[in-house]
Design an enzyme around this catalytic site. Structure first.
Site, mmCIF file in Angstrom:
data_model
loop_
_atom_site.group_PDB
_atom_site.id
_atom_site.type_symbol
_atom_site.label_atom_id
_atom_site.label_comp_id
_atom_site.label_asym_id
_atom_site.label_seq_id
_atom_site.Cartn_x
_atom_site.Cartn_y
_atom_site.Cartn_z
ATOM 1 N N GLU A 152 18.308 4.588 39.044
ATOM 2 C CA GLU A 152 18.073 5.695 38.106
ATOM 3 C C GLU A 152 16.647 6.203 38.253
ATOM 4 O O GLU A 152 15.763 5.461 38.663
ATOM 5 C CB GLU A 152 18.345 5.234 36.664
ATOM 6 N N PHE A 153 16.461 7.486 37.917
ATOM 7 C CA PHE A 153 15.127 8.091 37.986
ATOM 8 C C PHE A 153 14.852 8.816 36.673
ATOM 9 O O PHE A 153 14.517 9.995 36.650
ATOM 10 C CB PHE A 153 15.040 9.054 39.179
ATOM 11 N N LEU A 154 15.048 8.104 35.573
ATOM 12 C CA LEU A 154 14.944 8.731 34.249
ATOM 13 C C LEU A 154 13.552 8.542 33.666
ATOM 14 O O LEU A 154 13.090 7.419 33.539
ATOM 15 C CB LEU A 154 15.964 8.086 33.291
ATOM 16 N N ARG A 155 12.917 9.663 33.304
ATOM 17 C CA ARG A 155 11.644 9.543 32.596
ATOM 18 C C ARG A 155 11.918 9.394 31.115
ATOM 19 O O ARG A 155 12.763 10.114 30.559
ATOM 20 C CB ARG A 155 10.807 10.817 32.791
ATOM 21 N N PHE A 250 2.113 15.023 38.981
ATOM 22 C CA PHE A 250 1.519 13.683 39.081
ATOM 23 C C PHE A 250 0.127 13.722 39.703
ATOM 24 O O PHE A 250 -0.278 12.822 40.421
ATOM 25 C CB PHE A 250 2.454 12.716 39.832
ATOM 26 N N LEU A 251 -0.596 14.790 39.388
ATOM 27 C CA LEU A 251 -1.990 14.876 39.819
ATOM 28 C C LEU A 251 -2.906 14.987 38.597
ATOM 29 O O LEU A 251 -3.985 15.543 38.689
ATOM 30 C CB LEU A 251 -2.194 16.077 40.755
ATOM 31 N N GLY A 254 -6.817 10.414 34.795
ATOM 32 C CA GLY A 254 -7.016 9.836 33.470
ATOM 33 C C GLY A 254 -7.176 8.333 33.566
ATOM 34 O O GLY A 254 -7.722 7.825 34.560
ATOM 35 N N CYS A 261 8.115 1.039 33.962
ATOM 36 C CA CYS A 261 8.538 1.087 35.374
ATOM 37 C C CYS A 261 7.413 0.947 36.384
ATOM 38 O O CYS A 261 7.438 0.035 37.207
ATOM 39 C CB CYS A 261 9.291 2.392 35.632
ATOM 40 N N LYS A 264 5.496 -2.481 36.652
ATOM 41 C CA LYS A 264 6.422 -3.555 37.039
ATOM 42 C C LYS A 264 6.915 -3.351 38.483
ATOM 43 O O LYS A 264 6.920 -4.297 39.279
ATOM 44 C CB LYS A 264 7.609 -3.534 36.058
HETATM 45 C C1 UDX Z 1 8.920 6.716 35.514
HETATM 46 C C2 UDX Z 1 9.493 7.615 36.625
HETATM 47 O O1 UDX Z 1 8.955 8.930 36.505
HETATM 48 C C3 UDX Z 1 11.007 7.605 36.582
HETATM 49 O O2 UDX Z 1 11.528 8.406 37.645
HETATM 50 C C4 UDX Z 1 11.441 6.146 36.751
HETATM 51 O O3 UDX Z 1 12.773 5.980 36.943
HETATM 52 C C5 UDX Z 1 10.908 5.341 35.563
HETATM 53 O O4 UDX Z 1 9.482 5.418 35.593
HETATM 54 P P1 UDX Z 1 8.335 6.920 32.934
HETATM 55 O O5 UDX Z 1 7.853 5.510 33.022
HETATM 56 O O6 UDX Z 1 9.184 7.315 31.790
HETATM 57 O O7 UDX Z 1 9.177 7.312 34.251
HETATM 58 O O8 UDX Z 1 7.024 7.818 32.899
HETATM 59 P P2 UDX Z 1 6.321 8.975 33.725
HETATM 60 O O9 UDX Z 1 6.489 10.258 33.004
HETATM 61 O O10 UDX Z 1 6.716 8.969 35.132
HETATM 62 O O11 UDX Z 1 4.785 8.515 33.572
HETATM 63 C C6 UDX Z 1 4.369 7.200 33.926
HETATM 64 C C7 UDX Z 1 2.920 6.970 33.604
HETATM 65 O O12 UDX Z 1 2.089 7.697 34.497
HETATM 66 C C8 UDX Z 1 2.475 7.382 32.201
HETATM 67 O O13 UDX Z 1 1.611 6.398 31.683
HETATM 68 C C9 UDX Z 1 1.722 8.675 32.428
HETATM 69 O O14 UDX Z 1 0.749 8.910 31.437
HETATM 70 C C10 UDX Z 1 1.095 8.413 33.784
HETATM 71 N N1 UDX Z 1 0.796 9.632 34.547
HETATM 72 C C11 UDX Z 1 1.797 10.453 34.952
HETATM 73 C C12 UDX Z 1 -0.521 9.916 34.888
HETATM 74 O O15 UDX Z 1 -1.452 9.181 34.552
HETATM 75 N N2 UDX Z 1 -0.780 11.052 35.615
HETATM 76 C C13 UDX Z 1 0.203 11.902 36.028
HETATM 77 O O16 UDX Z 1 -0.123 12.888 36.699
HETATM 78 C C14 UDX Z 1 1.538 11.586 35.688
#
Ligand code: UDX
Length: 437
Positions: A152-155, A250-251, A254, A261, A264
């Site tokens: 799965e790839f669910l956020r 994802f750029l 912070g 996910c 881990k």
């Molecule tokens: C992630 C994946 O996106 C999803 O496809 C996978 O199946 C499960 O893990 P999720 O953990 O819900 O989803 O969060 P996501 O929105 O991807 O963000 C993960 C972390 O990265 C957060 O702490 C977020 O704040 C951080 N993040 C994200 C950044 O620091 N910078 C970014 O540009 C994007």
């Protein structure tokens, strides 16, 4: 044609899977060993915080396409034509994925099966797990049990959108018959199908999360460099993200990634690589950068306020990201104890995050109570509520230099500064050096 589907595990992935498949018209039974959870779900209440899920849950329940059960009276009658395993694979102390829940369920299903079915693995499991489950349990069953790896790839917070408008559906199989069934299962979803072998599907899941984590650690390193040379990460991110080969997502620099996910899965992938005799140097650095990044607010607040034991600090946000109550691997869990160790009085505010005890800190229910009398505030989560704060009022309730450490680069630096507060962030306009000079 509607299929009979069983989803084992009503955690985040399992519940979203069950509710969405029922919405698509399949006949779904969600199974969980936790009677209290099952009761709650039957009553129409979601056990996870996810926008929109409760409406679909109630609709499915009322239409009769979605049921919730415990395996109390045995697995035999619970097994569906498609049986999805979505139980937890938490991190073991050595960084590996703990597969005990997966093994228990697969063993029980294989022992109870009295008619053929297809087992769909949605839990994130290391490469090679499918092959070993097949050998140990499925091939020992009295009936044919097909196996599909379907990661799965669910956020969190966007799970329904990610389900119905997914970028791709990954199906790892060794038998065409199972693939035919899976195409039927996802008949209504328009997305490219990646049909491959089981080990490759397992790898796609880990590689996706590792790549996204790499992007975050990469931009965080560039942001740190921006701080050293006086460049601005917002412009740099935009400038590189417009290159379609790189992409703008994802750029955001912070204090790094958290959640259930990325931390881990990156550690588990590193463990798998090591176990297979390969040193995944890049991934090790990604993890190291992320561990270090979350310490930035501690370093800067300590440097600016050497008398921290006489000060109070507000922590704004506890969830690992906005629109979720999930605090797993939140940077706050590392930041708070370190500041508390310096003797600072800490008040945490988060609009919805799960109520967990963090030694040395008090949780308050209002952002103003957190900020009252604080010398510094650290924005850990980019909740909209924080971006819309009345900064003049913030200045009037905070004391001393009124440091705002924007751990998510989500605030308007000018608005904060013009209220007379001291703004710090990660790689924005080289302000650490200026503010500390
Ligand atoms: C992630 C994946 O996106 C999803 O496809 C996978 O199946 C499960 O893990 P999720 O953990 O819900 O989803 O969060 P996501 O929105 O991807 O963000 C993960 C972390 O990265 C957060 O702490 C977020 O704040 C951080 N993040 C994200 C950044 O620091 N910078 C970014 O540009 C994007």
């Amino acid at each position: 044609m509607p299929l009979s589907v069983t989803v084992v595990g009503t955690g985040y992935v399992g519940l979203v899977t069950g509710v969405c498949l029922a919405h698509s018209g399949h006949q779904v039974t969600c199974v969980d060993i936790d009677q209290a959870k099952v009761d709650m779900l039957i009553s129409g209440k979601s056990t996870i915080y996810e926008p929109g899920i409760e409406d679909l849950l109630i609709a499915g329940r009322d239409k009769g396409t979605l049921a919730f059960k415990t395996p109390e009276s045995g697995w035999r009658d619970l097994i569906g034509d498609v049986t999805v395993v979505a139980v937890g694979t938490p991190m073991a102390p050595n960084g590996a994925a703990d597969l005990s829940q997966v093994r228990t369920v697969v063993e029980a299903l294989a022992a109870a099966a009295d008619r053929p079915f297809t087992l769909v693995m949605k839990s994130t499991v290391p490469m090679g797990t499918g092959a070993s489950l097949r050998e140990r349990y499925l091939d020992q069953a009295d009936v044919r049990i097909g196996y599909i790896s379907n990661p799965e790839f669910l956020r969190e917070g966007k799970a329904l959108e990610d389900w119905f408008k997914t970028d791709r559906i990954v199906l790892g199989a060794s038998d065409e018959a199972d693939l035919v069934l899976m195409r039927e299962l996802y008949d209504d979803i328009e997305a490219p199908l990646v049909e491959t072998d089981v080990a490759s599907a397992e790898t796609i899941k880990y590689a996706s999360n590792a790549f996204l984590s790499t992007k975050i650690s990469f931009i965080n390193e560039i942001a740190n460099l921006c701080d050293c040379i006086g460049a601005d990460i917002d412009s740099v991110s935009r400038g590189i993200g417009l290159d379609k080969r790189i992409g703008s997502q994802f750029l955001n620099a912070g204090i790094g990634y958290g959640g259930s996910c990325f931390p881990k899965d990156t550690r588990a992938l590193d463990f798998i690589a090591t176990l297979n005799g390969y040193q995944f140097t890049l991934l090790k650095s990604v993890i190291e950068v992320n561990n270090r990044q979350r310490l930035l607010p501690v370093v800067h607040v300590m440097r600016a306020l050497p008398d921290l034991h006489e000060r109070s600090v507000a922590i704004l946000g506890l969830a690992f990201k906005p629109d979720t109550d999930d605090v797993r691997e939140s940077p706050a869990l590392d930041i708070v104890p370190l500041l508390a160790e310096q003797g600072a009085a800490i008040r945490i505010y988060d609009p919805i995050a799960a109520d967990i005890a963090i030694p040395g800190a008090a949780r308050v229910t209002d952002v103003w109570r957190a900020l009252e009398g604080a010398s510094a505030a650290v924005v850990v989560t980019d909740w909209v509520e924080f971006t819309e704060l009345d900064w003049a009022r913030v200045r009037s309730v905070m004391t001393g230099p009124g440091i705002i450490f924007d751990g998510r680069n989500c605030l308007d630096p000018e608005a904060v500064r013009s209220a007379g507060l001291t703004y710090m962030a990660v790689g924005r306009e080289g302000q650490h050096r200026d503010d500390l000079a």
